[in-house]
Design a protein around this motif. Structure first.
Motif, PDB file in Angstrom:
ATOM      1  N   ILE A 351       0.441  -1.640   0.184  1.00 21.74           N
ATOM      2  CA  ILE A 351       0.170   0.286   0.177  1.00 21.74           C
ATOM      3  C   ILE A 351       0.550   1.141  -0.291  1.00 21.74           C
ATOM      4  CG2 ILE A 351      -1.523   0.879   1.635  1.00 21.74           C
ATOM      5  CD1 ILE A 351      -2.864  -1.381   0.691  1.00 21.74           C
ATOM      6  N   LEU A 352       0.160   2.758  -0.710  1.00 20.51           N
ATOM      7  CA  LEU A 352       2.037   3.523  -0.518  1.00 20.51           C
ATOM      8  C   LEU A 352       0.632   4.212  -0.217  1.00 20.51           C
ATOM      9  CD1 LEU A 352       2.595   3.323  -4.550  1.00 20.51           C
ATOM     10  CD2 LEU A 352       3.850   2.437  -2.792  1.00 20.51           C
ATOM     11  N   VAL A 353       1.811   5.073   1.047  1.00 16.45           N
ATOM     12  CA  VAL A 353       1.067   6.087   1.600  1.00 16.45           C
ATOM     13  C   VAL A 353       1.740   7.080   2.136  1.00 16.45           C
ATOM     14  CG1 VAL A 353       0.548   6.638   4.109  1.00 16.45           C
ATOM     15  CG2 VAL A 353       0.532   3.948   3.504  1.00 16.45           C
ATOM     16  N   THR A 354       0.391   8.070   1.579  1.00 17.46           N
ATOM     17  CA  THR A 354       1.212   9.887   2.101  1.00 17.46           C
ATOM     18  C   THR A 354       0.326  10.153   2.808  1.00 17.46           C
ATOM     19  OG1 THR A 354       0.201  10.432   0.147  1.00 17.46           O
ATOM     20  CG2 THR A 354       2.096  10.162  -0.737  1.00 17.46           C
ATOM     21  N   GLU A 355      -0.494  10.750   2.236  1.00 21.44           N
ATOM     22  CA  GLU A 355      -1.657  11.440   3.424  1.00 21.44           C
ATOM     23  C   GLU A 355      -2.868  10.691   4.074  1.00 21.44           C
ATOM     24  OE1 GLU A 355      -3.782  14.705   1.283  1.00 21.44           O
ATOM     25  OE2 GLU A 355      -1.853  14.703   1.986  1.00 21.44           O
ATOM     26  N   GLU A 356      -3.509  10.879   5.163  1.00 24.35           N
ATOM     27  CA  GLU A 356      -3.686   9.786   6.367  1.00 24.35           C
ATOM     28  C   GLU A 356      -4.509   9.435   5.431  1.00 24.35           C
ATOM     29  OE1 GLU A 356      -4.467  11.541   9.610  1.00 24.35           O
ATOM     30  OE2 GLU A 356      -5.850   9.853  10.621  1.00 24.35           O
ATOM     31  N   SER A 358      -6.974   5.321   6.485  1.00 21.79           N
ATOM     32  CA  SER A 358      -7.103   3.705   7.007  1.00 21.79           C
ATOM     33  C   SER A 358      -7.842   2.820   6.379  1.00 21.79           C
ATOM     34  CB  SER A 358      -8.725   4.431   8.201  1.00 21.79           C
ATOM     35  OG  SER A 358      -7.959   5.286   8.918  1.00 21.79           O
ATOM     36  N   LEU A 359      -7.586   1.632   6.187  1.00 23.60           N
ATOM     37  CA  LEU A 359      -8.137   0.378   5.636  1.00 23.60           C
ATOM     38  C   LEU A 359      -8.848   0.138   6.221  1.00 23.60           C
ATOM     39  CD1 LEU A 359      -3.727  -0.855   5.203  1.00 23.60           C
ATOM     40  CD2 LEU A 359      -5.458   0.420   3.806  1.00 23.60           C
ATOM     41  N   GLY A 360      -9.528  -0.261   5.820  1.00 22.02           N
ATOM     42  CA  GLY A 360     -10.879  -1.368   5.764  1.00 22.02           C
ATOM     43  C   GLY A 360     -11.315  -2.420   6.515  1.00 22.02           C
ATOM     44  N   GLU A 465     -13.156   1.920  24.216  1.00 21.45           N
ATOM     45  CA  GLU A 465     -13.209   1.477  23.796  1.00 21.45           C
ATOM     46  C   GLU A 465     -13.823   1.753  21.880  1.00 21.45           C
ATOM     47  OE1 GLU A 465     -13.653  -3.017  24.110  1.00 21.45           O
ATOM     48  OE2 GLU A 465     -13.817  -1.868  25.872  1.00 21.45           O
ATOM     49  N   SER A 466     -14.808   2.788  21.884  1.00 19.13           N
ATOM     50  CA  SER A 466     -15.534   2.957  20.877  1.00 19.13           C
ATOM     51  C   SER A 466     -14.601   3.301  19.667  1.00 19.13           C
ATOM     52  CB  SER A 466     -16.710   3.604  20.929  1.00 19.13           C
ATOM     53  OG  SER A 466     -16.718   5.075  21.807  1.00 19.13           O
ATOM     54  N   ALA A 467     -13.171   3.832  20.525  1.00 20.03           N
ATOM     55  CA  ALA A 467     -12.291   4.892  19.811  1.00 20.03           C
ATOM     56  C   ALA A 467     -11.419   3.923  19.483  1.00 20.03           C
ATOM     57  CB  ALA A 467     -11.466   6.144  20.550  1.00 20.03           C
ATOM     58  N   ASP A 468     -11.869   3.405  18.187  1.00 21.74           N
ATOM     59  CA  ASP A 468     -11.843   2.438  17.545  1.00 21.74           C
ATOM     60  C   ASP A 468     -10.656   2.091  16.135  1.00 21.74           C
ATOM     61  OD1 ASP A 468     -13.316   1.922  16.217  1.00 21.74           O
ATOM     62  OD2 ASP A 468     -13.866   0.105  16.326  1.00 21.74           O
ATOM     63  N   VAL A 469     -10.462   3.749  15.499  1.00 18.80           N
ATOM     64  CA  VAL A 469      -9.684   3.990  14.566  1.00 18.80           C
ATOM     65  C   VAL A 469      -8.680   3.912  14.468  1.00 18.80           C
ATOM     66  CG1 VAL A 469      -9.762   5.507  13.224  1.00 18.80           C
ATOM     67  CG2 VAL A 469     -11.671   5.498  13.159  1.00 18.80           C
ATOM     68  N   ILE A 470      -8.013   3.045  13.180  1.00 17.33           N
ATOM     69  CA  ILE A 470      -6.892   2.949  13.365  1.00 17.33           C
ATOM     70  C   ILE A 470      -6.027   3.808  11.680  1.00 17.33           C
ATOM     71  CG2 ILE A 470      -4.040   1.799  12.636  1.00 17.33           C
ATOM     72  CD1 ILE A 470      -5.640  -0.632  14.133  1.00 17.33           C
ATOM     73  N   SER A 471      -5.236   4.980  11.801  1.00 13.83           N
ATOM     74  CA  SER A 471      -4.488   5.441  10.167  1.00 13.83           C
ATOM     75  C   SER A 471      -3.358   5.651   9.943  1.00 13.83           C
ATOM     76  CB  SER A 471      -5.663   6.866  10.653  1.00 13.83           C
ATOM     77  OG  SER A 471      -4.849   7.958  11.396  1.00 13.83           O
TER      78      SER A 471
END
Ligand code: FRU
Length: 491
Positions: A351-356, A358-360, A465-471
């Motif tokens: 995966i190429l990453v620059t801007e923030e 998240s992945l499904g 625990e609802s804060a579960d996003v990863i970026s």
């Protein structure tokens, strides 16, 4: 015969442990039955299983007269609770049953060695002495030894303090003799003492194994001393460390010395054992299949007052970690048994990453996730960031700057409304912009393993625990990234 104090603690635990909501506990990390937990104690094999005791104050979520809580496991992840093992109920431990070790005797009994803290009034002032005591049992109930205490001020070398003489770690040598290491305080700071015994009950002083010499903190706590991959390892938890570059930070620390032992211990390297914010008092055992496994208290004494209101249970252990030595470094990785609890793999490559982004499928708070990054051939990058436990308001950030090699962990926006250390930095080994990070998350904890275990960093975080996003994001360039993420479930 069970003492009144132990009976009371067992009844209290039986009544209140079921009231601790499951949401207040991590899924697979050890917590107290109810109340307060600090150091791991007596981490050892008994009857073909792994036993773990811990510093325990069942009656409140704050440190108090120390008991020994007790659990056992077959795989380091699924634990069975056992009743409180020790309570302070004798003159020689009226100030608490402090940290210590355990082993299996050849006759099938389990031997515990702990620090009895005896308090008494002298000239109107309360003085506390520390001495080592024994208890013998069947893996559930223990009798304190009639010969207690077995290691007292009489067994100290000149210049060692009887007020700071604690935390015995015991083991049995292949030749059937016994050894223990304890800590004490000498004029130039903490020291580790070595003791020997032929039967586990009668002990003699052998040597001063290591001394602080005003280099690594003041008093040392919770020593362990073991052979590993042809070397000898000494670990201690110093109080009042002074910072040294990015290797050691101010305050409570953990130090790993790798060297050789031939009757005397010579150090070849001295490093931090964990580079995070919450890690202390580590203890190890040798597994039935010959692995060296370490567990520690995932906490920092400096922040124990930072407790959410209304909780019934405070404190947790790290995930048990397998240790080895590679290129002179202590390598630690989560016990391999964890892999059995992985579910729902989500795998991304290149995966190429620059801007923030998240992945499904890549989110959660109970997970095992490995992220590998490398610069693309077209561009380097200035900084790579992984944000976890994130929602609109909160996040915990792990970032890597390839030029300096510095990894920064920052929980200042993790949701903790307390003034406490939130940021820690350490130097990863230069990898030409390549880095591999493994995240073990269990609700309110994050344990980070860098480059296949070359370094570990443990910390607690507060977000719900609802804060579960990863970026993921890269500044100043493009990063090529692989992600392998598993959920973790306890059947
Ligand atoms: C380390 C320590 C030990 C002591 C115990 C008391 O965290 O201070 O030295 O035995 O905790 O609970």
């Amino acid at each position: 015969m069970i003492s009144e104090e132990l009976r009371k603690a067992r009844e209290f635990e039986a009544a209140y442990e079921p009231l601790v909501p499951e949401t207040e506990r991590p899924l697979f990390h050890v917590t107290a039955g109810v109340g307060w937990l600090n150091d791991p104690n007596g981490f050892s094999v008994y009857g073909g299983e792994y036993h773990l005791f811990y510093q325990y104050h069942p009656y409140s979520t704050h440190w108090g007269p120390m008991h020994w809580g007790h659990l056992k496991t077959k795989d380091f992840l699924k634990w069975e609770r056992l009743p409180v093992a020790l309570a302070p109920d004798r003159d020689y431990d009226n100030g608490g049953c402090w940290s210590g070790g355990a082993l299996e005797l050849p006759d099938g009994r389990q031997l515990l060695m702990y620090t009895g803290r005896r308090t008494q009034e002298e000239n109107g002032v309360e003085i506390a002495y520390q001495a080592q005591c024994l208890a013998v049992g069947d893996g559930r109930d223990y009798q304190k030894y009639e010969g207690n205490p077995v290691l007292t001020a009489e067994h100290l070398p000149g210049g060692a303090s009887p007020y700071d003489f604690r935390d015995p770690k015991i083991w049995r040598e292949p030749d059937g003799t016994y050894h223990a290491v304890t800590v004490t305080l000498m004029e130039d700071g903490g020291a580790v003492l070595l003791y020997a015994s032929d039967d586990g009950f009668s002990w003699r002083f052998e040597s001063v194994l290591a001394r602080c010499r005003n280099e690594y903190g003041a008093m040392w706590e919770c020593p362990d001393f073991f052979p590993l991959d042809g070397k000898q390892v000494l670990i201690v938890s110093p109080m009042e460390m002074r910072p040294m570059g990015l290797e050691f930070h101010t305050g409570y620390g953990t130090v790993c010395m790798i060297g050789r032992y031939d009757g005397a211990f010579s150090r070849e390297s001295v490093r931090s054992l964990d580079y995070g914010l919450d890690f202390y008092a580590a203890q190890t055992l040798e597994t039935l299949d010959g692995r060296r496994v370490m567990i520690a208290w995932m906490q920092n004494w400096a922040t124990v007052a930072c407790q959410p209101h209304g909780i019934r249970c405070f404190g947790e252990m790290t995930i048990p970690r397998e240790l080895s030595i590679r290129d002179g470094l202590l390598i630690q990785n989560p016990v391999r048994e964890l892999e059995r609890y992985r579910v729902n793999p989500v795998i991304y490559r290149d995966i190429l990453v620059t801007e923030e982004i998240s992945l499904g499928g890549v989110r959660g708070r109970v997970l095992d996730m490995t992220v590998s990054v490398a610069p693309t051939s077209e561009s380097g990058y200035r900084c790579f960031k992984i944000r976890v436990a994130k929602d609109g308001e909160r996040e915990t950030v792990v970032q890597y700057a390839p030029e300096s090699g510095v990894i920064t962990i920052d929980r200042s926006r993790c949701g903790a409304p307390y003034e406490m250390p939130h940021v820690r930095q350490f130097l990863a080994r230069p990898q030409s912009g390549k880095l591999k990070l493994r995240f073990i998350m269990d609700r309110h904890s994050l344990e980070l393993f860098v480059n296949d275990g070359e370094q570990a960093a443990s910390l607690l975080l507060c977000a719900p625990e609802s804060a579960d996003v990863i970026s993921f994001a890269a500044d100043g360039g493009i990063v090529r990234m692989d992600v392998e993420k598993y959920g973790l479930e306890m059947p």
